[in-house]
Scaffold this active site. Structure first.
Site, PDB file in Angstrom:
ATOM      1  N   ASN A 221       8.135   1.786  -1.670  1.00 23.17           N
ATOM      2  CA  ASN A 221       6.933   2.576  -1.387  1.00 23.17           C
ATOM      3  C   ASN A 221       6.437   2.360   0.049  1.00 23.17           C
ATOM      4  O   ASN A 221       5.322   2.719   0.387  1.00 23.17           O
ATOM      5  CB  ASN A 221       5.815   2.238  -2.393  1.00 23.17           C
ATOM      6  CG  ASN A 221       5.472   0.743  -2.372  1.00 23.17           C
ATOM      7  OD1 ASN A 221       5.955  -0.006  -1.528  1.00 23.17           O
ATOM      8  ND2 ASN A 221       4.627   0.329  -3.309  1.00 23.17           N
TER       9      ASN A 221
ATOM     10  N   HIS B 138       6.047  -0.629   1.515  1.00 22.86           N
ATOM     11  CA  HIS B 138       5.294  -1.859   1.767  1.00 22.86           C
ATOM     12  C   HIS B 138       6.088  -2.809   2.663  1.00 22.86           C
ATOM     13  O   HIS B 138       7.322  -2.818   2.656  1.00 22.86           O
ATOM     14  CB  HIS B 138       4.821  -2.533   0.471  1.00 22.86           C
ATOM     15  CG  HIS B 138       5.843  -3.249  -0.343  1.00 22.86           C
ATOM     16  ND1 HIS B 138       6.107  -2.927  -1.659  1.00 22.86           N
ATOM     17  CD2 HIS B 138       6.654  -4.294  -0.072  1.00 22.86           C
ATOM     18  CE1 HIS B 138       7.020  -3.758  -2.140  1.00 22.86           C
ATOM     19  NE2 HIS B 138       7.377  -4.592  -1.192  1.00 22.86           N
TER      20      HIS B 138
ATOM     21  N   GLU C  46       0.694  -3.366   0.288  1.00 18.45           N
ATOM     22  CA  GLU C  46       0.985  -2.183  -0.509  1.00 18.45           C
ATOM     23  C   GLU C  46       0.302  -0.951   0.088  1.00 18.45           C
ATOM     24  O   GLU C  46      -0.604  -1.075   0.925  1.00 18.45           O
ATOM     25  CB  GLU C  46       0.468  -2.406  -1.947  1.00 18.45           C
ATOM     26  CG  GLU C  46       1.171  -3.538  -2.698  1.00 18.45           C
ATOM     27  CD  GLU C  46       2.521  -3.119  -3.276  1.00 18.45           C
ATOM     28  OE1 GLU C  46       3.207  -2.273  -2.677  1.00 18.45           O
ATOM     29  OE2 GLU C  46       2.896  -3.673  -4.337  1.00 18.45           O
TER      30      GLU C  46
ATOM     31  N   ASP D 280       4.962 -13.846   2.756  1.00 12.78           N
ATOM     32  CA  ASP D 280       4.207 -13.708   1.506  1.00 12.78           C
ATOM     33  C   ASP D 280       4.649 -14.714   0.442  1.00 12.78           C
ATOM     34  O   ASP D 280       5.663 -15.407   0.591  1.00 12.78           O
ATOM     35  CB  ASP D 280       4.331 -12.265   0.974  1.00 12.78           C
ATOM     36  CG  ASP D 280       5.759 -11.738   1.012  1.00 12.78           C
ATOM     37  OD1 ASP D 280       6.692 -12.543   1.167  1.00 12.78           O
ATOM     38  OD2 ASP D 280       5.944 -10.519   0.882  1.00 12.78           O
TER      39      ASP D 280
HETATM   40  C1  GLP Z   1       9.415  -7.736  -1.871  1.00 14.16           C
HETATM   41  C2  GLP Z   1       9.001  -8.509  -0.615  1.00 14.16           C
HETATM   42  C3  GLP Z   1       9.195  -7.694   0.647  1.00 14.16           C
HETATM   43  C4  GLP Z   1      10.567  -7.053   0.640  1.00 14.16           C
HETATM   44  C5  GLP Z   1      10.684  -6.131  -0.540  1.00 14.16           C
HETATM   45  C6  GLP Z   1      11.998  -5.367  -0.596  1.00 14.16           C
HETATM   46  O1  GLP Z   1       8.413  -6.941  -2.374  1.00 14.16           O
HETATM   47  N1  GLP Z   1       7.646  -8.944  -0.673  1.00 14.16           N
HETATM   48  O2  GLP Z   1       9.031  -8.524   1.776  1.00 14.16           O
HETATM   49  O3  GLP Z   1      10.761  -6.331   1.841  1.00 14.16           O
HETATM   50  O4  GLP Z   1      10.574  -6.940  -1.712  1.00 14.16           O
HETATM   51  O5  GLP Z   1      12.987  -6.151  -1.150  1.00 14.16           O
HETATM   52  P1  GLP Z   1      14.514  -5.797  -1.158  1.00 14.16           P
HETATM   53  O6  GLP Z   1      15.027  -6.153   0.197  1.00 14.16           O
HETATM   54  O7  GLP Z   1      15.092  -6.655  -2.230  1.00 14.16           O
HETATM   55  O8  GLP Z   1      14.641  -4.345  -1.443  1.00 14.16           O
END
Ligand code: GLP
Length: 240
Positions: A135, A137, A142, A67
Site C-alpha cells: 500500500n 508504506h 501507513e 521499526d
Molecule cells: C514490513 C516492513 C517494511 C517493509 C514491508 C515490505 O511492513 N515494516 O519496512 O518494507 O514489510 O516487506 P517485503 O519486502 O517483505 O515485501
C-alpha cells in the site's frame, strides 16, 4: 531519483550491496538506516559475503532500524530485532551496542518514541535502506500518516496485517501496533536506497514514483528526495 533496473532479485541485491559497500568504504563511521522484510534479505546476504572476504568493514558502523512490532520481545522470532540479528548483525563484524532497533517492550510508549527520535536526530542517517509495502508504506508509515510525523506508534492496516501474516502462524498473532521512524526522518537521510522486487509491487511502484505526492501513498514523498536511488528488478519496474 535514480533508477537501476536489474534482471532479478539476486542482481537487485548485488547492486544494493554495492551501493551500501561504497558508502561504508567512503565513510567508515557511516550511520545506516536499516529495514526488515523479504526485500532486503538478499542485500544483507551479499554484505555478509563482502564482510567475510574482508571487502567491507562494519566495525565503526552504526545502524538504526526503521521499526519494531509493539509487544514482541527481542528474542521473539518475528521481532525485527531478532530478524536483524539473525539475517545480518550476527554474521558481520559490528558492535552490538552500535545497532539500534526501537524497543517493542518499552513500558512507556511516548518516552520510547522520544528516545528513538532523539537518537536518530543525534546520529544523522547517511544512508537509509528501504523496502515498500503493497500500500506504499515505508517503515510502518501507513497511508494517511503525516509527512512530518516523528517516531510514533501506529496501528497497522488490515492489508499490512494480511501481508505480514505469512511470517506468523496465523493473522491473529500479528501484532496490531508497531513503532516506526517517521517519514520526516527518512527524508532527512542523506541518501535513500529502496529495493523492490516482484510483479506484485509493480503497481505501487508506478503510483509511488510516477503518481501524485500524497500522504495516502507515503513512499511518494521520496520523489522530492535529492538523493533517492531505486533498485528494482524487471518485474517490479514492469509498469514504468
Ligand atoms: C514490513 C516492513 C517494511 C517493509 C514491508 C515490505 O511492513 N515494516 O519496512 O518494507 O514489510 O516487506 P517485503 O519486502 O517483505 O515485501
Amino acid at each position: 531519483m535514480r533508477i537501476h533496473k536489474t534482471s532479478d532479485y539476486n542482481e537487485m541485491s548485488r547492486k544494493a550491496a554495492q551501493i551500501i559497500s561504497a558508502q561504508v568504504t567512503l565513510k567508515e563511521q557511516s550511520v545506516l538506516g536499516l529495514a526488515t522484510g523479504s526485500s532486503p534479505v538478499g542485500t544483507y546476504k551479499r554484505l555478509i559475503e563482502l564482510d567475510s572476504s574482508g571487502d567491507i568493514d562494519f566495525s565503526e558502523v552504526v545502524t538504526v532500524n526503521l521499526d519494531e512490532y509493539k509487544g514482541l520481545t527481542p528474542d521473539h522470532e518475528q521481532s525485527y530485532r531478532y530478524f536483524m540479528n539473525d539475517n545480518f548483525f550476527n554474521h558481520i563484524n559490528i558492535k552490538t551496542e552500535n545497532t539500534h532497533v526501537p524497543n517493542g517492550m518499552a513500558e512507556n510508549l511516548e518516552l520510547e518514541c522520544e528516545r528513538y527520535e532523539k537518537l536518530i536526530c543525534s546520529l544523522g542517517i547517511d544512508l537509509q535502506l528501504l523496502g515498500i509495502g503493497h500500500n506504499g508504506h515505508i517503515g510502518f508509515n501507513e497511508p494517511g500518516t503525516s509527512f512530518v510525523a516523528n517516531t510514533h506508534c501506529i496501528s497497522l492496516t488490515e492489508s499490512t496485517i494480511e501481508a505480514n501474516k505469512r511470517f506468523f502462524d496465523n493473522a491473529d498473532q500479528v501484532p496490531r501496533q508497531a513503532y516506526t521512524m517517521g517519514v520526516k526522518a527518512i527524508m532527512q537521510a542523506k541518501c535513500v536506497l529502496m529495493v523492490i522486487s516482484g510483479k506484485e509491487k509493480a503497481q505501487i511502484v508506478k503510483e509511488s514514483f510516477f503518481g501524485p505526492i500524497t500522504p495516502q501513498v507515503p513512499a511518494s514523498l521520496l520523489q522530492l528526495h535529492s538523493n533517492f536511488i531505486l533498485v528494482g528488478d524487471e518485474a517490479a519496474l514492469s509498469l514504468l
